[in-house]
Design a protein around this motif. Structure first.
Motif, PDB file in Angstrom:
ATOM      1  N   ALA A 164       1.663  -3.594  -9.938  1.00  0.00           N
ATOM      2  CA  ALA A 164       2.976  -4.076  -9.506  1.00  0.00           C
ATOM      3  C   ALA A 164       3.518  -3.222  -8.364  1.00  0.00           C
ATOM      4  CB  ALA A 164       3.951  -4.078 -10.680  1.00  0.00           C
ATOM      5  N   LEU A 165       3.315  -1.910  -8.445  1.00  0.00           N
ATOM      6  CA  LEU A 165       3.802  -1.016  -7.390  1.00  0.00           C
ATOM      7  C   LEU A 165       3.077  -1.284  -6.072  1.00  0.00           C
ATOM      8  CD1 LEU A 165       5.801   1.324  -6.948  1.00  0.00           C
ATOM      9  CD2 LEU A 165       3.947   2.904  -7.490  1.00  0.00           C
ATOM     10  N   GLU A 166       1.791  -1.575  -6.134  1.00  0.00           N
ATOM     11  CA  GLU A 166       1.053  -1.914  -4.916  1.00  0.00           C
ATOM     12  C   GLU A 166       1.570  -3.226  -4.324  1.00  0.00           C
ATOM     13  OE1 GLU A 166      -3.172  -1.727  -5.264  1.00  0.00           O
ATOM     14  OE2 GLU A 166      -3.151   0.301  -6.106  1.00  0.00           O
ATOM     15  N   SER A 167       1.916  -4.177  -5.178  1.00  0.00           N
ATOM     16  CA  SER A 167       2.506  -5.424  -4.693  1.00  0.00           C
ATOM     17  C   SER A 167       3.846  -5.165  -4.020  1.00  0.00           C
ATOM     18  CB  SER A 167       2.673  -6.405  -5.853  1.00  0.00           C
ATOM     19  OG  SER A 167       3.297  -7.597  -5.429  1.00  0.00           O
ATOM     20  N   THR A 171       5.374  -6.067  -0.161  1.00  0.00           N
ATOM     21  CA  THR A 171       6.640  -6.773   0.046  1.00  0.00           C
ATOM     22  C   THR A 171       7.636  -5.906   0.799  1.00  0.00           C
ATOM     23  OG1 THR A 171       6.306  -8.023  -1.990  1.00  0.00           O
ATOM     24  CG2 THR A 171       8.530  -7.973  -1.104  1.00  0.00           C
ATOM     25  N   TRP A 172       7.740  -4.643   0.407  1.00  0.00           N
ATOM     26  CA  TRP A 172       8.673  -3.747   1.074  1.00  0.00           C
ATOM     27  C   TRP A 172       8.292  -3.525   2.530  1.00  0.00           C
ATOM     28  CZ3 TRP A 172       8.917   0.329  -3.454  1.00  0.00           C
ATOM     29  CH2 TRP A 172       9.758  -0.181  -4.458  1.00  0.00           C
ATOM     30  N   ALA A 173       6.993  -3.462   2.810  1.00  0.00           N
ATOM     31  CA  ALA A 173       6.566  -3.330   4.205  1.00  0.00           C
ATOM     32  C   ALA A 173       7.042  -4.537   5.011  1.00  0.00           C
ATOM     33  CB  ALA A 173       5.047  -3.196   4.278  1.00  0.00           C
ATOM     34  N   ARG A 182       8.267   2.514   7.353  1.00  0.00           N
ATOM     35  CA  ARG A 182       6.909   2.246   6.897  1.00  0.00           C
ATOM     36  C   ARG A 182       6.800   2.434   5.380  1.00  0.00           C
ATOM     37  NH1 ARG A 182       3.393   5.533   7.967  1.00  0.00           N
ATOM     38  NH2 ARG A 182       4.675   7.330   8.579  1.00  0.00           N
ATOM     39  N   VAL A 183       5.985   1.598   4.747  1.00  0.00           N
ATOM     40  CA  VAL A 183       5.782   1.671   3.302  1.00  0.00           C
ATOM     41  C   VAL A 183       4.288   1.573   3.021  1.00  0.00           C
ATOM     42  CG1 VAL A 183       6.467   0.795   1.038  1.00  0.00           C
ATOM     43  CG2 VAL A 183       7.950   0.401   3.033  1.00  0.00           C
ATOM     44  N   ARG A 234       1.536  10.931  11.950  1.00  0.00           N
ATOM     45  CA  ARG A 234       0.109  10.689  12.189  1.00  0.00           C
ATOM     46  C   ARG A 234      -0.299   9.305  11.682  1.00  0.00           C
ATOM     47  NH1 ARG A 234      -2.706  15.114   9.087  1.00  0.00           N
ATOM     48  NH2 ARG A 234      -0.690  15.452   8.096  1.00  0.00           N
ATOM     49  N   ALA A 235       0.463   8.768  10.745  1.00  0.00           N
ATOM     50  CA  ALA A 235       0.182   7.432  10.204  1.00  0.00           C
ATOM     51  C   ALA A 235       1.158   6.404  10.763  1.00  0.00           C
ATOM     52  CB  ALA A 235       0.257   7.464   8.679  1.00  0.00           C
ATOM     53  N   SER A 236       1.584   6.598  11.998  1.00  0.00           N
ATOM     54  CA  SER A 236       2.665   5.786  12.560  1.00  0.00           C
ATOM     55  C   SER A 236       2.325   4.304  12.691  1.00  0.00           C
ATOM     56  CB  SER A 236       3.074   6.341  13.930  1.00  0.00           C
ATOM     57  OG  SER A 236       1.964   6.345  14.816  1.00  0.00           O
ATOM     58  N   TYR A 237       1.023   3.940  12.656  1.00  0.00           N
ATOM     59  CA  TYR A 237       0.652   2.532  12.771  1.00  0.00           C
ATOM     60  C   TYR A 237       0.184   1.962  11.430  1.00  0.00           C
ATOM     61  CZ  TYR A 237      -0.677  -1.620  15.483  1.00  0.00           C
ATOM     62  OH  TYR A 237      -0.756  -2.888  16.004  1.00  0.00           O
ATOM     63  N   LEU A 238       0.476   2.670  10.360  1.00  0.00           N
ATOM     64  CA  LEU A 238       0.109   2.216   9.026  1.00  0.00           C
ATOM     65  C   LEU A 238       1.345   1.782   8.260  1.00  0.00           C
ATOM     66  CD1 LEU A 238      -2.548   4.743   7.635  1.00  0.00           C
ATOM     67  CD2 LEU A 238      -2.884   2.326   8.113  1.00  0.00           C
ATOM     68  N   THR A 239       1.342   0.552   7.793  1.00  0.00           N
ATOM     69  CA  THR A 239       2.366   0.093   6.860  1.00  0.00           C
ATOM     70  C   THR A 239       1.796  -1.053   6.034  1.00  0.00           C
ATOM     71  OG1 THR A 239       4.723  -0.425   6.599  1.00  0.00           O
ATOM     72  CG2 THR A 239       3.530  -1.651   8.306  1.00  0.00           C
ATOM     73  N   GLY A 240       2.242  -1.145   4.790  1.00  0.00           N
ATOM     74  CA  GLY A 240       1.739  -2.166   3.886  1.00  0.00           C
ATOM     75  C   GLY A 240       0.340  -1.894   3.372  1.00  0.00           C
ATOM     76  N   ALA A 241      -0.161  -0.686   3.600  1.00  0.00           N
ATOM     77  CA  ALA A 241      -1.541  -0.350   3.253  1.00  0.00           C
ATOM     78  C   ALA A 241      -1.622   0.402   1.932  1.00  0.00           C
ATOM     79  CB  ALA A 241      -2.171   0.500   4.350  1.00  0.00           C
ATOM     80  N   THR A 242      -2.754   0.243   1.261  1.00  0.00           N
ATOM     81  CA  THR A 242      -3.083   1.059   0.099  1.00  0.00           C
ATOM     82  C   THR A 242      -4.356   1.824   0.413  1.00  0.00           C
ATOM     83  OG1 THR A 242      -2.050  -0.414  -1.515  1.00  0.00           O
ATOM     84  CG2 THR A 242      -3.749   1.063  -2.335  1.00  0.00           C
TER      85      THR A 242
END
Length: 252
Positions: A164-167, A171-173, A182-183, A234-242
């Motif tokens: 659920a947290l990964e979902s 959604t939050w991203a 970013r999330v 350093r992760a500025s282009y990462l969002t919605g990722a696991t």
């Protein structure tokens, strides 16, 4: 682990709230973020352990303070958000890790785990993200587990809450990232923490770790390094990722 006497600047000027940071992955994350220059709000239920985490940070020249909070209590969550104030980084790390077959799982533990692992990060994020959105920047890192992706007997409740947290991460991203927040999620594999060893037992944990490609338990700091990366620019282009930090266990 001891921090370097020289505090870095990567997170200088930022405030980070790390839940469940009185031990294990959370405490290591708090220390690393303080070492990178952030002011860290350490949170957990145990004031003595919280004070020890803060002391390990301040003794090394970092900045930290402790705010006690039982994340199964919505009122305590509100008080934590108010005490933390505006933050730049939120790490939703605190969790309950019950182990029981589904037919033996008592409803009370089920409800408590849902409250700590899903409702708490949901309400805390909802309380803190408006200030991030207003500022136009921020990073939220959720801590999941590899068992959100693979089935293991006895971990039905824990794995379901983390799935659920990964979902929620996705959604939050979608909701927050257009405003600059970013999330992301890190999904650790078997890690040498008190919680894991208490639930699985050291021998079982070691045996399970041998099923990973690296064949060993992670040190809490190894997971904390991934959290720090996701929180940083350093992760500025990462969002919605696991990101799977599981020694390849879910890759093959």
């Amino acid at each position: 682990m001891e921090l370097s006497d020289k505090v870095g600047t990567e997170l200088a000027g930022k405030v980070a709230l790390v839940t469940g940071s009185t031990g294990g992955i959370g405490a290591e994350t708090a220390r690393l973020m303080a070492a990178a220059g952030a002011e860290v709000v350490v949170s957990g239920r145990n004031a003595e352990r919280g004070a020890a985490t803060v002391r390990s940070i301040t003794d090394a020249g970092g900045r930290a303070r402790f705010v006690a909070a039982d994340l199964t209590d919505p009122a305590a969550l509100r008080r934590l958000a108010e005490a933390a104030g505006p933050v730049d980084i939120l790490v939703n790390n605190a969790a309950i890790f019950p182990g029981a077959p589904t037919v033996d799982q008592d409803p009370g533990t089920l409800d408590e785990t849902l409250a700590a692992n899903v409702r708490a990060p949901y309400l805390l994020t909802a309380a803190l993200v408006p200030a991030m959105i207003a500022k136009g920047s921020g990073s939220i890192v959720n801590v999941s587990t590899m068992v959100a992706r693979i089935g293991l007997p006895g971990l039905s409740v824990y794995s379901a809450t983390k799935a659920a947290l990964e979902s929620l991460t996705r959604t939050w991203a979608a909701e927050f990232s257009p405003a600059g927040v970013r999330v992301n999620t890190v999904a650790p594999g078997p890690t040498r923490t008190d919680m894991v060893l208490a639930t699985m037992g050291e021998e079982n944990a070691e045996q399970f770790a041998k099923t990973t490609l690296l064949g060993r338990l992670a040190a809490p700091r190894e997971i904390a390094e991934v959290i720090l990366f996701l929180a940083s620019d350093r992760a500025s282009y990462l969002t919605g990722a696991t990101l799977a930090a599981d020694a390849g266990r879910t890759a093959v």
